[in-house]
Design a protein around this motif. Structure first.
Motif, short mmCIF file in Angstrom:
data_model
loop_
_atom_site.label_atom_id
_atom_site.label_comp_id
_atom_site.label_asym_id
_atom_site.label_seq_id
_atom_site.Cartn_x
_atom_site.Cartn_y
_atom_site.Cartn_z
N ARG A 625 0.83 -1.21 0.00
CA ARG A 625 0.00 0.00 0.00
C ARG A 625 0.87 1.26 0.00
O ARG A 625 0.55 2.24 -0.66
CB ARG A 625 -0.95 -0.01 1.19
CG ARG A 625 -2.19 -0.86 0.97
CD ARG A 625 -3.30 -0.47 1.95
NE ARG A 625 -2.93 -0.83 3.32
CZ ARG A 625 -3.21 -2.00 3.88
NH1 ARG A 625 -3.83 -2.92 3.18
NH2 ARG A 625 -2.87 -2.24 5.14
N HIS A 626 1.95 1.23 0.77
CA HIS A 626 2.84 2.39 0.82
C HIS A 626 3.41 2.70 -0.57
O HIS A 626 3.42 3.85 -1.01
CB HIS A 626 3.97 2.13 1.82
CG HIS A 626 4.98 3.22 1.88
ND1 HIS A 626 4.73 4.44 2.49
CD2 HIS A 626 6.26 3.29 1.41
CE1 HIS A 626 5.81 5.21 2.39
NE2 HIS A 626 6.75 4.53 1.74
N MET A 627 3.91 1.67 -1.26
CA MET A 627 4.48 1.87 -2.59
C MET A 627 3.39 2.26 -3.58
O MET A 627 3.62 3.10 -4.48
CB MET A 627 5.18 0.59 -3.05
CG MET A 627 6.11 0.79 -4.24
SD MET A 627 7.51 1.88 -3.88
CE MET A 627 8.47 0.84 -2.79
N ALA A 628 2.20 1.68 -3.45
CA ALA A 628 1.10 2.02 -4.35
C ALA A 628 0.70 3.48 -4.21
O ALA A 628 0.40 4.16 -5.21
CB ALA A 628 -0.09 1.11 -4.08
N GLN A 629 0.68 3.98 -2.99
CA GLN A 629 0.34 5.39 -2.77
C GLN A 629 1.34 6.30 -3.46
O GLN A 629 0.97 7.32 -4.06
CB GLN A 629 0.29 5.68 -1.28
CG GLN A 629 -0.92 5.10 -0.56
CD GLN A 629 -0.85 5.27 0.94
OE1 GLN A 629 0.13 5.79 1.47
NE2 GLN A 629 -1.90 4.81 1.63
N GLN A 630 2.61 5.94 -3.41
CA GLN A 630 3.63 6.75 -4.09
C GLN A 630 3.40 6.76 -5.60
O GLN A 630 3.62 7.77 -6.26
CB GLN A 630 5.02 6.20 -3.79
CG GLN A 630 5.47 6.34 -2.36
CD GLN A 630 6.90 5.86 -2.19
OE1 GLN A 630 7.80 6.27 -2.90
NE2 GLN A 630 7.10 4.95 -1.23
N ALA A 631 2.96 5.61 -6.13
CA ALA A 631 2.77 5.51 -7.58
C ALA A 631 1.43 6.07 -8.03
O ALA A 631 1.23 6.29 -9.23
CB ALA A 631 2.87 4.04 -8.01
N GLY A 632 0.50 6.29 -7.10
CA GLY A 632 -0.82 6.80 -7.47
C GLY A 632 -1.83 5.71 -7.72
O GLY A 632 -2.85 5.94 -8.39
N ILE A 633 -1.60 4.52 -7.17
CA ILE A 633 -2.52 3.39 -7.34
C ILE A 633 -3.38 3.26 -6.08
O ILE A 633 -2.87 3.21 -4.97
CB ILE A 633 -1.74 2.07 -7.58
CG1 ILE A 633 -0.92 2.19 -8.86
CG2 ILE A 633 -2.68 0.89 -7.65
CD1 ILE A 633 -0.05 0.97 -9.14
N ASP A 634 -4.68 3.20 -6.27
CA ASP A 634 -5.61 3.11 -5.15
C ASP A 634 -5.86 1.67 -4.71
O ASP A 634 -6.20 1.42 -3.55
CB ASP A 634 -6.94 3.77 -5.52
CG ASP A 634 -6.76 5.23 -5.90
OD1 ASP A 634 -5.94 5.91 -5.25
OD2 ASP A 634 -7.42 5.68 -6.86
N ASP A 635 -5.72 0.75 -5.65
CA ASP A 635 -6.03 -0.66 -5.38
C ASP A 635 -4.72 -1.45 -5.30
O ASP A 635 -4.09 -1.75 -6.32
CB ASP A 635 -6.92 -1.21 -6.50
CG ASP A 635 -7.46 -2.61 -6.20
OD1 ASP A 635 -7.00 -3.22 -5.21
OD2 ASP A 635 -8.32 -3.08 -6.96
N ALA A 636 -4.29 -1.77 -4.06
CA ALA A 636 -3.04 -2.51 -3.86
C ALA A 636 -3.32 -3.75 -3.03
O ALA A 636 -4.01 -3.69 -2.02
CB ALA A 636 -2.00 -1.63 -3.17
N ARG A 637 -2.77 -4.87 -3.44
CA ARG A 637 -3.02 -6.14 -2.78
C ARG A 637 -1.68 -6.82 -2.47
O ARG A 637 -0.88 -7.04 -3.38
CB ARG A 637 -3.90 -7.04 -3.63
CG ARG A 637 -5.16 -6.32 -4.11
CD ARG A 637 -6.01 -7.13 -5.05
NE ARG A 637 -7.06 -6.32 -5.65
CZ ARG A 637 -8.02 -6.79 -6.43
NH1 ARG A 637 -8.06 -8.09 -6.71
NH2 ARG A 637 -8.93 -5.99 -6.94
N GLY A 638 -1.42 -7.13 -1.20
CA GLY A 638 -0.15 -7.70 -0.79
C GLY A 638 -0.29 -9.12 -0.28
O GLY A 638 -1.38 -9.70 -0.25
N ASN A 639 0.84 -9.70 0.13
CA ASN A 639 0.91 -11.08 0.65
C ASN A 639 0.34 -12.09 -0.34
O ASN A 639 -0.34 -13.04 0.03
CB ASN A 639 0.15 -11.19 1.98
CG ASN A 639 0.84 -10.41 3.09
OD1 ASN A 639 2.06 -10.42 3.19
ND2 ASN A 639 0.05 -9.71 3.89
N LEU A 640 0.61 -11.89 -1.65
CA LEU A 640 0.03 -12.75 -2.67
C LEU A 640 1.03 -13.80 -3.14
O LEU A 640 2.14 -13.47 -3.58
CB LEU A 640 -0.43 -11.92 -3.87
CG LEU A 640 -1.50 -10.86 -3.62
CD1 LEU A 640 -1.85 -10.15 -4.92
CD2 LEU A 640 -2.74 -11.48 -3.00
#
Length: 770
Positions: A625-640
């Motif tokens: 989510r932290h990296m997605a916010q920097q890139a401008g992405i609202d939908d981030a999904r981790g631990n995949l």
């Protein structure tokens, strides 16, 4: 008879996927996972290695038990010849599939035959003399589209046709002997190839433009329109010549890719540098490339430094600095300096050769629009021929005008009947789009993918190596005591200089970038690697530790305030390091993967195109989510895990429809295979990625994803324009013919004029500007 067995992967499927054999590679881990020196799991696969492992099987491969053979057919440069060949070969037992590369005049036959002589005899019977292309052989250059002799005969025909028309107009007699002689000269000098092809089509029951033109010209001669028949033949030959020159331009756009590498290389033999043909240079040979020269073969630098223009491979014209250990790509240009390197791939297997080969093969994969046009043309031509016949028969019965008038109008309709403009528009447009993409470092593996990009509604992007650099970098130095930040970083770099771990190297590189030259690194004695915790060593007779949270706990130095600072760092996906001496913690450092500077712009461009971006990552959710916010992405999904990414793609397909997966690692394989388009990042130099991905971005610039989508939109728009132009022009002239106002001149302009318009319109894609 030499035959080639298909070297292609199996038909595209969701699972299982094929993974190219590689050294074991561990998946990216969260900052809190167990690891080695710094408590961070060692990522043994960089972006290039990961890209080489991903596989997204092609969707148009022949059955694995079919052999493959390639022929050069110099007479084949139009969909008319393609249809003639299909009608002749497809009914033959043992023929599995035919692939046509009209621009390169190549026919690929997938078959289950022991003897190919019947196939070759069948091609010769329809005037398509085949020349076998041996396995691994580079096709010879095609002759000029319009050699000087052909231009001379065309000029003679034009003069004779104009003189015949002038004679008929001055004398007022269509049957004047001089006009008839001039008409015969015009027909013989430019019309014989058309008449010959028309006779072949008649013998093999194929309705094509040559059969229809032959019928129309013969009918015009029978009803006494000698001068007009001559002018029609000349105009048809002239239009075909212009079309051939236009197609040659598209062919050169593709061939220019493989022609970028020089024919010879400077090779060290014994005690001298010797010029050798690149085909004779073996892997492991030592080569030299000087300023202003092109790199002849893929190689790895062993000596020297230089700047290279890698635009032929990556589309990026800014020079790239190369030094010992770096990779060189065939076709790239040394702008300054001299390099010596060891060859890593033969000429036929260089990155440039694979790109050119992939685009050549992509031409034979028909786009959905092209398949629609071909199917439409199959019914369109017979219907129009029947309509022309009905016009000739019913016209005199239903009107007061005589049979001569309506036979003439029927002949006009026969000329208009061939869907040449409609059919030729798609391959030229698709090839132009493929070439335009390649010039920008985007390899598109077929017209279906080029056209499919415009349908994308969501794009899932892997984080590590796609949106980020894929390797750790120093992001924070914070002194906790009397040391300055610079001194703390110098001590940390002094310790880590003795470790090969990626996190340790990030600290050393951070020192070199920030403070190198201000003070030298000190000597370290009694150095020890503390497994899973960090490192220890003596500097200036004082013991220092540099390690992770676990090391701090083992030394019994945790405190609530320090715990809070560590938690703040780790929650943003960074790896925290603590510099410790006997007095306690002296500084905090943080290392993490960093966002590519182009990623934010890339996401903005995708959003502007109406595409929903999603980040899929194996890292923990907070880091994603932290990296997605920097890139401008609202939908981030981790631990995949890989199966989780596959499930995410399936969910996105249900929610949005057409979905693209962008990745560069083995963990992305199932998701890449399931998505409508699998896009590989950083594919330069990686054979598997080039051969398996639907679309491959040759460098690491994520902005080219949006470029690919925009090019797809432009290609689709041009295809629709061409179909509308071709059908619109024909409908107008059909109307004129049915009302008795069309002439054979008009018919030729309607058919070949429309063909030229759509060809030139398709070639506009070669000048595509993003």
């Amino acid at each position: 008879m030499s035959q080639q067995s298909p070297q292609t992967p199996p038909k595209r499927a969701i699972i299982p996927i094929h993974i190219a054999p590689q050294a074991p590679c561990c998946a990216p881990s969260s900052p809190t996972d167990h690891g080695d020196d710094h408590g961070h799991t060692d990522s043994c696969c960089g972006p290039a290695t990961q890209a080489a492992q991903l596989v997204s099987p092609s969707s148009q491969e022949a059955p694995p038990d079919a052999a493959r053979v390639r022929y050069r057919i110099e007479q084949m440069d139009c969909p008319t010849e393609e249809r003639l060949i299909r009608n002749k070969l497809e009914p033959m037992p043992g023929i599995v599939r035919l692939d046509f590369n009209l621009i390169g005049r190549e026919l690929t036959i997938y078959h289950r035959l022991n003897d190919l002589h019947p196939v070759e005899e069948a091609l010769i019977a329809i005037g398509m003399g085949p020349h076998l292309i041996e396995a691994g052989q580079r096709p010879t250059a095609l002759p000029p589209a319009l050699p000087m002799r052909a231009r001379l005969w065309l000029a003679v025909s034009g003069v004779a046709a104009v003189a015949a028309e002038a004679t008929a107009w001055i004398t007022g007699n269509e049957h004047h002997p001089l006009g008839a002689v001039l008409a015969v000269v015009a027909i013989l000098t430019s019309g014989l190839p058309t008449l010959k092809k028309g006779w072949i089509a008649l013998r093999h029951f194929t309705l094509n433009i040559y059969f229809l033109m032959t019928l129309a010209v013969g009918g015009a001669l029978i009803i006494g329109r000698w001068s007009e028949a001559a002018m029609v033949v000349f105009l048809f030959a002239l239009a075909e010549a212009i079309e051939a020159l236009s197609l040659e331009r598209a062919r050169h756009a593709i061939q220019s890719l493989s022609a970028l590498a020089p024919d010879t290389a400077q090779v060290w033999l014994g005690s001298n540098w010797v010029s050798q043909p690149v085909e004779q240079v073996r892997t492991g040979a030592r080569i030299r490339v000087r300023a202003g020269e092109r790199v002849p073969l893929d190689a790895r630098v062993t000596q020297g430094q230089a700047a290279l223009n890698e635009a032929p491979i990556t589309g990026e014209s800014l020079p790239v600095e190369k030094q010992e250990g770096d990779t060189l790509y065939a076709g790239t240009i040394v702008t300054n300096g001299v390099l010596e390197a060891l060859v890593t791939a033969a000429a036929s297997d260089s990155t440039l050769a694979r790109v050119a080969r992939a685009i050549q093969e992509a031409q034979s994969q028909r786009a959905p629009m092209q398949r629609f046009v071909d199917q439409f043309a199959r019914y369109y031509t017979p219907i129009v021929v029947l309509l022309a016949l009905a016009t000739a028969v019913l016209g005199p019965l239903l009107t007061t005008q005589g049979w001569l008038h309506w036979v003439y109008q029927a002949l006009v309709m026969l000329v208009i009947a061939c869907p040449c403009a409609l059919v030729v528009s798609t391959p030229v447009t698709v090839v132009s789009g493929l070439a335009a993409a390649a010039r920008r470092g985007i390899l598109v593996k077929g017209g279906a993918h080029l056209e499919g990009g415009r349908l994308l509604k969501a794009i899932a992007l892997d984080k590590t190596g796609t949106l980020t650099h894929g390797k750790p970098a120093l992001t924070l130095v914070h002194s906790l005591g009397a040391l300055t930040d610079t001194e703390a970083l110098r001590l940390a770099a002094t310790l880590d200089h003795h470790s090969a771990h990626p996190v340790a190297q990030a600290v050393v590189q951070g020192w070199e970038a920030r403070a190198a030259g201000q003070a030298p690194l000190s000597e370290v004695t009694a150095f020890h690697s503390l497994h899973g915790q960090g490192v220890r060593g003596d500097i200036d007779q004082q013991t220092w530790h540099l390690g992770n949270h676990r090391l701090l706990e083992d030394l019994g130095l945790c405190s609530p305030a320090l715990e809070a600072q560590l938690a703040e760092i780790e929650q943003t996906g960074q790896t925290a390091l603590i510099l410790i001496n006997r007095a306690g913690p002296q500084a905090l450092l943080a290392v993490s993967d960093t966002l590519r500077p182009e990623s934010t712009d890339a996401i903005s461009q995708l959003k502007a195109l109406g595409i929903h971006p999603v980040m899929l990552s194996g890292d923990n959710a907070l880091a994603a989510r932290h990296m997605a916010q920097q890139a401008g992405i609202d939908d981030a999904r981790g631990n995949l895990l890989p199966d989780d990414k596959l499930k995410a793609i399936e969910d996105l397909i249900l929610e949005h429809g057409h979905v693209c997966m962008v990745g560069d690692g083995v963990n992305d394989g199932p998701a890449l295979a399931r998505a409508h388009i699998g896009l590989a990042m950083g594919a330069a130099g990686t054979a598997t990625a080039l051969e398996a991905a639907d679309v491959a971005i040759m460098d690491d610039d994520p902005r080219k994803i949006a470029t690919f989508v925009r090019l797809s939109h432009r290609t689709s728009a041009v295809l629709k324009q061409n179909i509308a132009l071709a059908l619109g022009i024909k409908l107008v002239f059909f109307g004129l013919a049915l009302t008795g106002h069309a002439t054979l001149w008009m018919a030729v302009f309607a058919d070949m004029g429309a063909s030229l318009i759509v060809v030139f319109n398709g070639l506009r894609l070669l000048r595509f500007k993003d």
